[in-house]
Design an enzyme around this catalytic site. Structure first.
Site, PDB file in Angstrom:
ATOM      1  N   GLY A   1      38.004  39.971  34.678  1.00 40.27           N
ATOM      2  CA  GLY A   1      37.422  41.224  34.317  1.00 40.27           C
ATOM      3  C   GLY A   1      37.580  41.393  32.703  1.00 40.27           C
ATOM      4  O   GLY A   1      36.783  41.829  32.212  1.00 40.27           O
TER       5      GLY A   1
ATOM      6  N   LYS B   1      37.768  35.912  52.164  1.00 42.64           N
ATOM      7  CA  LYS B   1      36.540  35.492  51.061  1.00 42.64           C
ATOM      8  C   LYS B   1      35.188  35.395  51.718  1.00 42.64           C
ATOM      9  O   LYS B   1      34.387  35.979  51.534  1.00 42.64           O
ATOM     10  CB  LYS B   1      37.041  34.870  50.222  1.00 42.64           C
TER      11      LYS B   1
ATOM     12  N   TYR C   1      43.615  33.418  53.030  1.00 38.10           N
ATOM     13  CA  TYR C   1      42.650  34.004  52.005  1.00 38.10           C
ATOM     14  C   TYR C   1      41.179  33.578  52.055  1.00 38.10           C
ATOM     15  O   TYR C   1      40.361  34.294  51.730  1.00 38.10           O
ATOM     16  CB  TYR C   1      43.562  33.259  50.677  1.00 38.10           C
TER      17      TYR C   1
ATOM     18  N   GLY D   1      41.666  42.767  35.559  1.00 38.31           N
ATOM     19  CA  GLY D   1      42.112  41.522  35.782  1.00 38.31           C
ATOM     20  C   GLY D   1      41.759  40.469  34.796  1.00 38.31           C
ATOM     21  O   GLY D   1      41.253  40.516  33.955  1.00 38.31           O
TER      22      GLY D   1
ATOM     23  N   ASN E   1      38.904  26.350  40.589  1.00 30.44           N
ATOM     24  CA  ASN E   1      40.242  26.945  39.985  1.00 30.44           C
ATOM     25  C   ASN E   1      39.840  27.503  38.574  1.00 30.44           C
ATOM     26  O   ASN E   1      39.823  26.519  37.686  1.00 30.44           O
ATOM     27  CB  ASN E   1      41.178  25.649  40.153  1.00 30.44           C
TER      28      ASN E   1
ATOM     29  N   GLY F   1      38.544  45.410  40.120  1.00 26.22           N
ATOM     30  CA  GLY F   1      39.523  44.502  39.483  1.00 26.22           C
ATOM     31  C   GLY F   1      39.154  44.106  38.152  1.00 26.22           C
ATOM     32  O   GLY F   1      39.316  43.139  37.750  1.00 26.22           O
TER      33      GLY F   1
END
Length: 354
Positions: A15, A186, A182, A12, A211, A9
């Site tokens: 990343g 995780k 979700y 993103g 967040n 990823g």
């Protein structure tokens, strides 16, 4: 052996933020990403991905892509970011979330074994979503886990659990109990990775992120986060709609602070039994966030609309003292400054608003 870092990823939001630092510490850095159109509409390598980073277009769920990548790559460290992240979306696309988050992780691990390419360390970015509603405290100090708010509660406007007060998340003390598909995927990632790593003599380093927001995040992905949504509404001069009664609590952590924490763990952390909670350490109501954002653009005052999202938790913040001590890290950007930086980036990017 030449040090190599693989980032799944890697094209993103997080990343790209890591890409400017990792090449200073590794001889070779490779970003693997499938460039999903929900995040990357043009399917091009992001300009924000540091030029020193090699890019590999591949899907973590594909064993063939793993075989192509690992044919000439033996990572000494893996940072596993690749994930589907939409809390609400996971209710209607559960298979997609499970495929990427759970099966994508097992495909990674199987491929490392298949190619006899075990790294020294695997870093996983998990989520505060694993906690669900977390632990709540009664007036006498007793902690309990009330679980997920029911549809009946939400429809009646009973936003909190009567007689209870929310407490901050902390991996040392709060038992995870996800309230979304979700979050469940995780938590499964955490369990799979830790058990595999310990059996294979690979160091597992786990993070639970609050967040994350800031410059560089997707402005087209409806599941990318509330901060950018509010910023775009305010920039357009619109009234920011605030769900429930405005007192939903979140910990908004700036992207640069998240990247610094991940780099610190990638370079120095031992196996951590308790995942690192990574946030700003500040609990902010959604209404306060909306007011800060509206004030920045001189937009109309935000308005509570009483709407709600199934699977959303009422209060999500964390304590970070253990993470600060273990990582030698501390967040530098609090929410008012972070919102200003995000808004300045949106303005400079010339992103149109509706």
């Amino acid at each position: 052996m030449t040090s190599t870092c693989l980032v799944t990823g890697g094209a993103g939001f997080i990343g790209c933020a890591l890409s400017s630092t990792l090449p200073d510490h590794f001889a070779r850095v490779v970003a693997m990403d499938n460039l999903h159109p929900q995040v990357h509409p043009t399917q091009d390598r992001p300009a924000a991905l540091d030029k020193r980073v090699e890019f590999f277009h591949g899907d973590v769920t594909s064993p063939q892509d793993w075989d192509r990548l690992l044919a000439d790559l033996k990572p000494t460290a893996v940072i596993h970011l690749a994930a589907e992240t939409g809390t609400g979306q996971s209710l209607t696309e559960a298979t997609r979330h499970a495929a990427v988050n759970v099966v994508g992780t097992t495909q990674l691990l199987d491929a490392l074994v298949r190619h006899e390419s075990l790294p020294e360390r695997i870093v996983l970015t998990s989520s505060r979503a694993v906690y669900g509603e977390g632990a709540w405290k009664s007036s006498d100090g007793t902690l309990s886990y009330p679980g997920q708010r029911s549809r009946a509660m939400l429809e009646s406007g009973t936003w909190d659990f009567p007689g209870l007060t929310a407490t901050p998340f902390n991996s040392h003390r709060v038992v995870p109990a996800p309230t979304s598909v979700y979050g469940s995927t995780k938590l499964a990632q955490e369990h799979i990775l830790r058990s595999w790593c310990l059996a294979m003599n690979v160091t597992p380093v786990l993070y639970r992120l609050q967040n994350v927001y800031g410059p560089g995040q997707s402005l087209i992905n409806p599941y990318t986060g509330i901060v950018s949504l509010f910023a775009q509404k305010a920039k357009a001069g619109e009234v920011i709609p605030v769900y429930e009664d405005g007192e939903i609590i979140r910990d908004f952590v700036f992207i640069d602070d998240v990247a610094d924490a991940i780099v610190a763990g990638t370079l120095h952390s031992g196996a951590n039994q308790y995942p690192y909670d990574i946030g700003s350490g500040e609990a902010t109501s959604i209404m306060d966030l909306a007011k800060i954002t509206a004030a920045h653009y001189g937009a109309p005052a935000p308005e509570v609309n009483g709407k709600f999202r199934d699977g959303d938790v009422r209060s999500a913040s964390c304590t970070i003292e253990e993470s600060k001590a273990a990582l030698g890290w501390e967040p530098q950007v609090m929410v008012e400054e972070g919102v200003r930086r995000l808004c300045d980036w949106i303005d400079a990017s010339g992103t149109p608003v509706s």
